[in-house]
Motif scaffolding. Sequence first.
Motif, PDB file in Angstrom:
ATOM      1  N   LEU A 246       0.812  -1.215   0.000  1.00 24.20           N
ATOM      2  CA  LEU A 246       0.000   0.000   0.000  1.00 24.20           C
ATOM      3  C   LEU A 246       0.843   1.261   0.000  1.00 24.20           C
ATOM      4  O   LEU A 246       0.337   2.343  -0.306  1.00 24.20           O
ATOM      5  CB  LEU A 246      -0.924   0.003   1.223  1.00 24.20           C
ATOM      6  N   VAL A 247       2.128   1.134   0.371  1.00 22.02           N
ATOM      7  CA  VAL A 247       2.986   2.314   0.510  1.00 22.02           C
ATOM      8  C   VAL A 247       3.677   2.602  -0.818  1.00 22.02           C
ATOM      9  O   VAL A 247       4.391   1.747  -1.342  1.00 22.02           O
ATOM     10  CB  VAL A 247       4.031   2.101   1.614  1.00 22.02           C
ATOM     11  N   PRO A 248       3.487   3.785  -1.389  1.00 24.99           N
ATOM     12  CA  PRO A 248       4.117   4.096  -2.678  1.00 24.99           C
ATOM     13  C   PRO A 248       5.641   4.120  -2.570  1.00 24.99           C
ATOM     14  O   PRO A 248       6.197   4.414  -1.525  1.00 24.99           O
ATOM     15  CB  PRO A 248       3.568   5.493  -3.016  1.00 24.99           C
ATOM     16  N   PHE A 249       6.278   3.808  -3.691  1.00 22.14           N
ATOM     17  CA  PHE A 249       7.729   3.861  -3.861  1.00 22.14           C
ATOM     18  C   PHE A 249       8.445   2.789  -3.025  1.00 22.14           C
ATOM     19  O   PHE A 249       9.379   2.162  -3.513  1.00 22.14           O
ATOM     20  CB  PHE A 249       8.283   5.250  -3.523  1.00 22.14           C
ATOM     21  N   LEU A 250       8.032   2.580  -1.776  1.00 24.76           N
ATOM     22  CA  LEU A 250       8.645   1.526  -0.970  1.00 24.76           C
ATOM     23  C   LEU A 250       8.193   0.163  -1.474  1.00 24.76           C
ATOM     24  O   LEU A 250       8.977  -0.626  -1.971  1.00 24.76           O
ATOM     25  CB  LEU A 250       8.272   1.720   0.498  1.00 24.76           C
ATOM     26  N   GLY A 251       6.896  -0.104  -1.389  1.00 23.89           N
ATOM     27  CA  GLY A 251       6.318  -1.304  -1.964  1.00 23.89           C
ATOM     28  C   GLY A 251       6.799  -2.593  -1.338  1.00 23.89           C
ATOM     29  O   GLY A 251       7.437  -2.622  -0.282  1.00 23.89           O
ATOM     30  N   THR A 252       6.493  -3.685  -2.038  1.00 22.44           N
ATOM     31  CA  THR A 252       6.780  -5.014  -1.500  1.00 22.44           C
ATOM     32  C   THR A 252       8.265  -5.335  -1.446  1.00 22.44           C
ATOM     33  O   THR A 252       8.675  -6.242  -0.720  1.00 22.44           O
ATOM     34  CB  THR A 252       6.076  -6.072  -2.353  1.00 22.44           C
ATOM     35  N   VAL A 253       9.068  -4.605  -2.195  1.00 12.74           N
ATOM     36  CA  VAL A 253      10.512  -4.881  -2.187  1.00 12.74           C
ATOM     37  C   VAL A 253      11.109  -4.679  -0.798  1.00 12.74           C
ATOM     38  O   VAL A 253      12.165  -5.234  -0.477  1.00 12.74           O
ATOM     39  CB  VAL A 253      11.231  -3.984  -3.220  1.00 12.74           C
ATOM     40  N   ALA A 254      10.438  -3.909   0.058  1.00 15.47           N
ATOM     41  CA  ALA A 254      10.914  -3.691   1.417  1.00 15.47           C
ATOM     42  C   ALA A 254      10.906  -4.977   2.238  1.00 15.47           C
ATOM     43  O   ALA A 254      11.598  -5.073   3.258  1.00 15.47           O
ATOM     44  CB  ALA A 254      10.054  -2.638   2.118  1.00 15.47           C
ATOM     45  N   VAL A 255      10.137  -5.984   1.808  1.00  9.41           N
ATOM     46  CA  VAL A 255      10.090  -7.256   2.530  1.00  9.41           C
ATOM     47  C   VAL A 255      10.937  -8.313   1.831  1.00  9.41           C
ATOM     48  O   VAL A 255      11.877  -8.858   2.409  1.00  9.41           O
ATOM     49  CB  VAL A 255       8.629  -7.748   2.682  1.00  9.41           C
ATOM     50  N   TRP A 256      10.614  -8.607   0.560  1.00  5.87           N
ATOM     51  CA  TRP A 256      11.333  -9.705  -0.095  1.00  5.87           C
ATOM     52  C   TRP A 256      12.745  -9.320  -0.534  1.00  5.87           C
ATOM     53  O   TRP A 256      13.593 -10.199  -0.689  1.00  5.87           O
ATOM     54  CB  TRP A 256      10.537 -10.260  -1.276  1.00  5.87           C
ATOM     55  N   GLY A 257      13.030  -8.025  -0.696  1.00  6.05           N
ATOM     56  CA  GLY A 257      14.366  -7.610  -1.099  1.00  6.05           C
ATOM     57  C   GLY A 257      15.428  -7.923  -0.050  1.00  6.05           C
ATOM     58  O   GLY A 257      16.415  -8.628  -0.333  1.00  6.05           O
ATOM     59  N   PRO A 258      15.281  -7.417   1.188  1.00  6.09           N
ATOM     60  CA  PRO A 258      16.285  -7.734   2.222  1.00  6.09           C
ATOM     61  C   PRO A 258      16.393  -9.233   2.518  1.00  6.09           C
ATOM     62  O   PRO A 258      17.493  -9.733   2.779  1.00  6.09           O
ATOM     63  CB  PRO A 258      15.764  -6.970   3.446  1.00  6.09           C
ATOM     64  N   ILE A 259      15.252  -9.950   2.466  1.00  8.12           N
ATOM     65  CA  ILE A 259      15.310 -11.393   2.731  1.00  8.12           C
ATOM     66  C   ILE A 259      16.110 -12.092   1.643  1.00  8.12           C
ATOM     67  O   ILE A 259      16.934 -12.976   1.915  1.00  8.12           O
ATOM     68  CB  ILE A 259      13.886 -11.976   2.817  1.00  8.12           C
ATOM     69  N   LEU A 261      18.483 -10.794  -0.249  1.00  8.23           N
ATOM     70  CA  LEU A 261      19.897 -10.462  -0.103  1.00  8.23           C
ATOM     71  C   LEU A 261      20.521 -11.237   1.060  1.00  8.23           C
ATOM     72  O   LEU A 261      21.671 -11.687   0.977  1.00  8.23           O
ATOM     73  CB  LEU A 261      20.060  -8.960   0.111  1.00  8.23           C
ATOM     74  N   TRP A 262      19.767 -11.367   2.151  1.00 10.64           N
ATOM     75  CA  TRP A 262      20.284 -12.121   3.295  1.00 10.64           C
ATOM     76  C   TRP A 262      20.543 -13.579   2.922  1.00 10.64           C
ATOM     77  O   TRP A 262      21.544 -14.178   3.323  1.00 10.64           O
ATOM     78  CB  TRP A 262      19.305 -12.042   4.455  1.00 10.64           C
ATOM     79  N   LEU A 263      19.649 -14.149   2.110  1.00  5.54           N
ATOM     80  CA  LEU A 263      19.850 -15.532   1.675  1.00  5.54           C
ATOM     81  C   LEU A 263      21.108 -15.649   0.819  1.00  5.54           C
ATOM     82  O   LEU A 263      21.852 -16.633   0.929  1.00  5.54           O
ATOM     83  CB  LEU A 263      18.623 -16.006   0.891  1.00  5.54           C
ATOM     84  N   LEU A 264      21.346 -14.669  -0.027  1.00  8.86           N
ATOM     85  CA  LEU A 264      22.550 -14.691  -0.852  1.00  8.86           C
ATOM     86  C   LEU A 264      23.807 -14.638   0.014  1.00  8.86           C
ATOM     87  O   LEU A 264      24.768 -15.371  -0.222  1.00  8.86           O
ATOM     88  CB  LEU A 264      22.543 -13.515  -1.835  1.00  8.86           C
ATOM     89  N   THR A 271      18.197 -20.232  -3.409  1.00  5.28           N
ATOM     90  CA  THR A 271      16.989 -19.749  -2.732  1.00  5.28           C
ATOM     91  C   THR A 271      16.886 -18.232  -2.815  1.00  5.28           C
ATOM     92  O   THR A 271      15.806 -17.680  -3.053  1.00  5.28           O
ATOM     93  CB  THR A 271      17.001 -20.191  -1.266  1.00  5.28           C
ATOM     94  N   GLY A 272      18.019 -17.548  -2.615  1.00  5.02           N
ATOM     95  CA  GLY A 272      18.010 -16.088  -2.671  1.00  5.02           C
ATOM     96  C   GLY A 272      17.630 -15.569  -4.040  1.00  5.02           C
ATOM     97  O   GLY A 272      16.774 -14.674  -4.170  1.00  5.02           O
ATOM     98  N   PHE A 273      18.249 -16.139  -5.098  1.00  5.22           N
ATOM     99  CA  PHE A 273      17.919 -15.700  -6.453  1.00  5.22           C
ATOM    100  C   PHE A 273      16.473 -16.043  -6.808  1.00  5.22           C
ATOM    101  O   PHE A 273      15.797 -15.292  -7.513  1.00  5.22           O
ATOM    102  CB  PHE A 273      18.873 -16.326  -7.470  1.00  5.22           C
ATOM    103  N   ALA A 274      15.992 -17.195  -6.325  1.00  7.86           N
ATOM    104  CA  ALA A 274      14.605 -17.578  -6.598  1.00  7.86           C
ATOM    105  C   ALA A 274      13.626 -16.575  -5.980  1.00  7.86           C
ATOM    106  O   ALA A 274      12.652 -16.162  -6.619  1.00  7.86           O
ATOM    107  CB  ALA A 274      14.332 -18.983  -6.063  1.00  7.86           C
ATOM    108  N   LEU A 275      13.900 -16.153  -4.733  1.00  3.31           N
ATOM    109  CA  LEU A 275      13.015 -15.191  -4.081  1.00  3.31           C
ATOM    110  C   LEU A 275      13.081 -13.826  -4.756  1.00  3.31           C
ATOM    111  O   LEU A 275      12.040 -13.180  -4.970  1.00  3.31           O
ATOM    112  CB  LEU A 275      13.385 -15.056  -2.604  1.00  3.31           C
TER     113      LEU A 275
END
Length: 356
Positions: A246-259, A261-264, A271-275
């Motif tokens: 619901l938040v503009p510009f931030l969006g869903t990448v704020a959740v799956w992006g850090p996860i 990168l952490w997997l990588l 798993t990281g590249f798949a996510l």
Amino acid sequence: MPNRQIFGLVLLGVMVWLGFVVVKPFLTPLVWAAILAYVTGPYHVRIRRVCGNRPSLAATIATLVLMVVLVVPVSFLLIRLQSELADAYRDLSTKYTSQPLVLPKVVTNIPILGPALDEAVTQVWNDPELRKQQVKEWLEPWVRELAGIIGQIGRTFAQLAIMTVTLFFFYRDGDRVLEQIRGGLRKVAGEPADQYFNAVGDTTQAVVFGLIVSALAQGLIAGIGYAFIGVGPPILLGALTAVTALVPFLGTVAVWGPIGLWLLFSDRIGTGFALLAWGTFIVNPTDNILKPLLISNATDVPLVIVLFGVMGGLLAFGLVGLFLGPLILAVLFAIWRQWLAEDGDSSRSSGFGSKQ
């Protein structure tokens, strides 16, 4: 203006202010009930026809149906969220204090940067005492937040109960309330009030429906990805993804992006590249498809107005502002265009935000 009219207006203003003070503690569930009643209005009309135009019976059935479809799943999600939050805290507090972090070879083999990162991780993170202290410092604020969220979950159940009761009365008496509002608008704006009212109704339904459907779709798709890939508590992460959608510009990448990168960095390259691929090519495009389709194409309201409305509403009203903010701006835009159309100003009304 006669003194009697001035006195009447002052008295009306004082009473409106006092009324707002009285209902302010219940404002959030009242707003949610009003939004849900309006968005699901067409379905309530069908139920009322089947019930032989008996308002109380139709309102009871419509409220019960909505409770089964919406409130029961939300309650289940809240209970699961509470459990998954506690599990996530336990995992963070035990796993990362006892296990060293080993950077993958893909990172350590990077010229100059890789060895520097590896040395920094070895000196800082892989020192057991320093790691425990660092994790403790990271988790303490989250512990306080966790306690607040668990307490908020209890308050949310109370708000759901208030919203459900209010929803029944909105279903039963909503037509009379809307007619009174329409009558008040006629006194202020004259005959064009009906056109304003219709424009507001169409805009409200499209904006709220578009925001909710788009966010829920992204949360659901992301949650399926989390569960399939095997990342964290999928319900918790899916719910967080729906909220950030619901938040503009931030969006869903704020959740799956850090996860991702952490997997990588945790040497779970596949798993990281798949996510990251799931979020980039599946989750994010859902918003780009659904939101313009459900909002802009339905009401001709520019998405930039919706985006600013979401950000401003969140700052002004909290979580419910995610819907109130864009709704207020979209309604103002609809009234503005309707006012221009009344004056026959086709050159201006066919400009910003209108269909060509």
